[in-house]
Enzyme design. Sequence first.
Site, mmCIF file in Angstrom:
data_model
loop_
_atom_site.group_PDB
_atom_site.id
_atom_site.type_symbol
_atom_site.label_atom_id
_atom_site.label_comp_id
_atom_site.label_asym_id
_atom_site.label_seq_id
_atom_site.Cartn_x
_atom_site.Cartn_y
_atom_site.Cartn_z
ATOM 1 N N TYR A 142 0.813 -1.215 0.000
ATOM 2 C CA TYR A 142 0.000 0.000 0.000
ATOM 3 C C TYR A 142 0.851 1.271 0.000
ATOM 4 O O TYR A 142 0.369 2.351 -0.347
ATOM 5 C CB TYR A 142 -0.942 0.017 1.196
ATOM 6 C CG TYR A 142 -2.058 -1.006 1.142
ATOM 7 C CD1 TYR A 142 -2.279 -1.766 0.003
ATOM 8 C CD2 TYR A 142 -2.875 -1.236 2.237
ATOM 9 C CE1 TYR A 142 -3.289 -2.705 -0.053
ATOM 10 C CE2 TYR A 142 -3.897 -2.170 2.194
ATOM 11 C CZ TYR A 142 -4.097 -2.909 1.049
ATOM 12 O OH TYR A 142 -5.094 -3.847 1.001
ATOM 13 N N LYS A 189 3.755 -15.652 2.997
ATOM 14 C CA LYS A 189 3.784 -16.444 1.766
ATOM 15 C C LYS A 189 5.254 -16.678 1.407
ATOM 16 O O LYS A 189 5.736 -16.370 0.313
ATOM 17 C CB LYS A 189 3.043 -15.701 0.642
ATOM 18 C CG LYS A 189 2.744 -16.566 -0.588
ATOM 19 C CD LYS A 189 1.818 -17.732 -0.305
ATOM 20 C CE LYS A 189 1.506 -18.500 -1.591
ATOM 21 N NZ LYS A 189 0.799 -19.757 -1.338
ATOM 22 N N ASP A 221 -2.742 -18.436 2.334
ATOM 23 C CA ASP A 221 -3.860 -19.158 1.746
ATOM 24 C C ASP A 221 -4.383 -20.244 2.677
ATOM 25 O O ASP A 221 -5.588 -20.493 2.760
ATOM 26 C CB ASP A 221 -3.489 -19.736 0.381
ATOM 27 C CG ASP A 221 -2.114 -20.369 0.337
ATOM 28 O OD1 ASP A 221 -1.320 -20.176 1.282
ATOM 29 O OD2 ASP A 221 -1.807 -21.067 -0.647
ATOM 30 N N ASP A 245 -5.313 -6.994 5.631
ATOM 31 C CA ASP A 245 -6.520 -6.328 5.164
ATOM 32 C C ASP A 245 -7.567 -7.358 4.738
ATOM 33 O O ASP A 245 -8.748 -7.272 5.104
ATOM 34 C CB ASP A 245 -6.158 -5.411 3.996
ATOM 35 C CG ASP A 245 -7.267 -4.438 3.635
ATOM 36 O OD1 ASP A 245 -8.325 -4.447 4.293
ATOM 37 O OD2 ASP A 245 -7.073 -3.663 2.679
ATOM 38 N N ASP A 249 -11.050 -8.903 7.224
ATOM 39 C CA ASP A 249 -12.425 -8.782 6.723
ATOM 40 C C ASP A 249 -13.095 -10.149 6.659
ATOM 41 O O ASP A 249 -14.287 -10.285 6.962
ATOM 42 C CB ASP A 249 -12.433 -8.130 5.339
ATOM 43 C CG ASP A 249 -12.454 -6.608 5.408
ATOM 44 O OD1 ASP A 249 -12.320 -6.083 6.524
ATOM 45 O OD2 ASP A 249 -12.598 -5.957 4.372
#
Length: 351
Positions: A142, A189, A221, A245, A249
């Site tokens: 970001y 990851k 994942d 992020d 959620d």
Amino acid sequence: MNLNIALLAGDGIGPEVIDQAVKVCDAVAKKFDHTINWIPALTGAAAIDAVGDPYPPETHKICREADAVLFGAIGHPRFDNDPSAKVRPEQGLLKMRQELGLFANVRPTFTFPSLVDKSPLKRERIEGTDLVFLRELTGGIYFGKRGREDNGDTAYDTCTYTRKEVQRLAKKGFELAMRRSKKLCCVDKANVLESSRLWRETVQAMEKDYPEVTVSYEFVDAVAMRLVQWPNTYDVLITENLFGDILTDEASVISGSMGLMPSASVGENVSLYEPIHGSYPQAAGKNIANPMATILSAAMMFEDFGLSEEATAIRDAVNQALETGMVTEDLADKDKAHGTDEVGNWLAAQI
């Protein structure tokens, strides 16, 4: 205690839910003999409309000098639907995080006994869930270099992390794990991404400083899958900005409504407290938004001030509201919904 709280209502339903949180905080202050000085400031689309800047210097000054920041939500469809917009509400949020040094987003996910069957997941999968994500908030993709090439036909976003940034976030994670069940999961990851390998090796090097904490390392994942299978097996999870992020959620719906989950963004000098939901512009002005996430964020604020009795009073009132059906339409049975302000008034009166 005399508290100076910056009040950033923002956009959409932000002002409505913030109003209810103020009522509840004022009730707490009256009950426990505190004084709260609320200092309003503009941010988001409201600030763009007023001064052309989603996070004006005046707002930053108010936030920097406050004891804490209570924040509603930002965002407006006219910016979402205009890819060419040069100034956006979300730019203000990123700027605020960076300039205030809000490097750690603390997002708890827990279940309410009276609402277990409201969750989209089966009761036996979620009962006992009580986990906390710590998401790194001021680095990663970001904030990395981005741009277009080939006459706009190629786009790139760069994910960059320093060891210091990882250590700062991981330290918070280890400390939180020590106060809880002494379990920490590092989400990355590392089988593909070099930035994730930096995360993993940095956290591994810190394990020796926290010998009582059991640390696991899982790919993002796999965590995404396990969150909907057995979320109650997790306790404290740390991860980078983009992964956090998305995963937070996903985790937020476990409780039955995004309108219930609070969060804190922690900095070195000031912290910000906000609901995890967005500005939900479709509901703005309709008196239907759930204010409980914002109110529970205020409970986190009191907790961080060392005022645990005050925080408990808020949480107890919210639990009573849920048990008695004093809830907005996202949680209510048919034709039994209460308005946003009605819920806020009821909670303040309970306290």
